[in-house]
Structure formats: structure tokens, C-alpha cells
Design a protein around this motif. Structure first.
Motif, PDB file in Angstrom:
ATOM      1  N   THR A   1       0.854  -1.193   0.000  1.00 52.27           N
ATOM      2  CA  THR A   1       0.000   0.000   0.000  1.00 52.27           C
ATOM      3  C   THR A   1       0.887   1.240   0.000  1.00 52.27           C
ATOM      4  O   THR A   1       1.861   1.303   0.748  1.00 52.27           O
ATOM      5  CB  THR A   1      -0.975   0.035   1.203  1.00 52.27           C
ATOM      6  OG1 THR A   1      -1.725   1.254   1.164  1.00 52.27           O
ATOM      7  CG2 THR A   1      -0.255  -0.073   2.529  1.00 52.27           C
TER       8      THR A   1
ATOM      9  N   ARG B   1      -0.016   1.506   6.192  1.00 51.70           N
ATOM     10  CA  ARG B   1       1.013   0.541   6.594  1.00 51.70           C
ATOM     11  C   ARG B   1       1.125   0.490   8.121  1.00 51.70           C
ATOM     12  O   ARG B   1       1.261  -0.591   8.701  1.00 51.70           O
ATOM     13  CB  ARG B   1       2.357   0.886   5.948  1.00 51.70           C
ATOM     14  CG  ARG B   1       2.382   0.586   4.453  1.00 51.70           C
ATOM     15  CD  ARG B   1       3.773   0.611   3.869  1.00 51.70           C
ATOM     16  NE  ARG B   1       4.452   1.882   3.963  1.00 51.70           N
ATOM     17  CZ  ARG B   1       4.369   2.859   3.068  1.00 51.70           C
ATOM     18  NH1 ARG B   1       3.644   2.704   1.987  1.00 51.70           N
ATOM     19  NH2 ARG B   1       5.033   3.982   3.247  1.00 51.70           N
TER      20      ARG B   1
ATOM     21  N   LEU C   1       5.885  -4.955   4.848  1.00 45.26           N
ATOM     22  CA  LEU C   1       5.078  -3.838   4.363  1.00 45.26           C
ATOM     23  C   LEU C   1       5.879  -3.065   3.333  1.00 45.26           C
ATOM     24  O   LEU C   1       7.000  -2.638   3.613  1.00 45.26           O
ATOM     25  CB  LEU C   1       4.703  -2.908   5.524  1.00 45.26           C
ATOM     26  CG  LEU C   1       3.828  -3.544   6.605  1.00 45.26           C
ATOM     27  CD1 LEU C   1       3.784  -2.672   7.833  1.00 45.26           C
ATOM     28  CD2 LEU C   1       2.429  -3.768   6.066  1.00 45.26           C
TER      29      LEU C   1
END
Length: 174
Positions: free
Chosen positions: A25, A31, A46
Motif C-alpha cells: 500500500t 502501513r 510492508l
């Protein structure tokens, strides 16, 4: 067989498969939210975009040895350390600076449009802001100058940007 012997023969936890959660993302807030939500469930990776994920999970590529020695004044991008070197001098690069410089070096004869660079570096489809690229180029030019390399980023009027002195520049991957 004693319990200790069974553990030794079976291999350690590093030998056993484990789940890994990967979240992609571009939003730093998202995150952080995901990290808090999934904390303790499984290892979590992430990343901001798919390009960043690919860089993290692909095996490093071996750079072929040049047919002749690289001159001491050559610009070398060290991807593993996110830095640039020229001779004995070295500077740190941000992720965006690294990605932009790598684009320019990997296809040295190419003139990159602002839109192409924006998509390659930021990964934003449809956001292609020229000002983002210009600001990043300004910082990179200053760093290249401070590094003492002959490489610079030139504007090709009406087309885009390219790196000059590209015959000597290369990217290292650890």
C-alpha cells in the motif's frame, strides 16, 4: 532418543516453513494501521509498491565483469547500500534518488520523459507531475556535483532527461 537429540536432528525453526504476510500500500498511515492490526500474528512485510516488493524478494543479479577496468572517476550505484560512489568518495541516496538514477543508468542511450520517470520512480499512474521529477533531479545534480563525478543529468528540450557520461556509470547489486 532424548528430547534434546530429537530437536537437534529435526533441524531448527529456521528450517521449517512459516507464514509471511505481505502488504502493499502506498499509504504510510495504512502501513502503520496494518502493522498494529497484524502485530504478533506472523512476520509482516510492508511495502509501498510492487517495484519495492520485487527488489526485496528477487535474487540479486550478478553484474558481469567489465571487459576493461572501470576508470577511478566512474559513477557506481550501490543498490544494496543505496549509495553512489566515484573514486574514494561516496554519498547516500534516498530511495527516490536511487530509483531515478538507476533508471537513467540502466538505459543510458535513452531520453526519459518526465511521465516515464514519474511512473518508474513513484509508480503513480495518472499523477505524473513534472515538478516532482524536477525537484528530485535538482537534488541529484547537487549530489553528483558534490561527489565529483563527470556524470550529470541533462535536459533534452521538449523530450525529457538523460544521464551524460553514461559509458562509465554502472549499477552494482550485492
Amino acid at each position: 532418543m532424548a528430547e534434546d537429540e530429537a530437536t537437534v536432528n529435526r533441524g531448527g525453526p529456521a528450517d521449517e516453513p512459516f507464514p509471511l504476510l505481505i502488504a502493499v500500500t502506498p499509504s504510510p498511515a495504512e502501513r502503520i494501521r496494518l502493522a498494529e492490526l497484524l502485530d504478533g500474528i506472523a512476520p509482516l512485510l510492508l511495502v509501498a509498491d510492487l517495484d519495492e516488493l520485487r527488489r526485496l524478494i528477487t535474487a540479486p543479479q550478478q553484474v558481469a565483469a567489465p571487459s576493461e577496468p572501470i576508470p577511478a572517476a566512474a559513477l557506481v550505484i550501490d543498490s544494496a547500500r543505496s549509495s553512489a560512489r566515484c573514486g574514494e568518495r561516496e554519498i547516500d541516496l534516498t530511495r527516490l534518488e536511487h530509483d531515478l538514477l538507476t533508471c537513467l543508468i540502466t538505459e543510458p542511450a535513452r531520453v526519459w520523459s518526465y511521465a516515464e520517470l514519474h511512473r518508474s520512480v513513484w509508480g503513480d499512474e495518472g499523477r505524473e507531475r513534472k515538478a516532482d521529477v524536477q525537484s528530485l533531479v535538482k537534488r541529484l545534480r547537487r549530489k553528483l556535483h558534490d561527489l565529483g563525478t563527470g556524470a550529470t543529468i541533462d535536459v533534452v528540450r521538449g523530450v525529457g532527461l538523460r544521464l551524460t557520461d553514461h559509458q562509465q556509470a554502472r549499477v552494482e547489486r550485492a
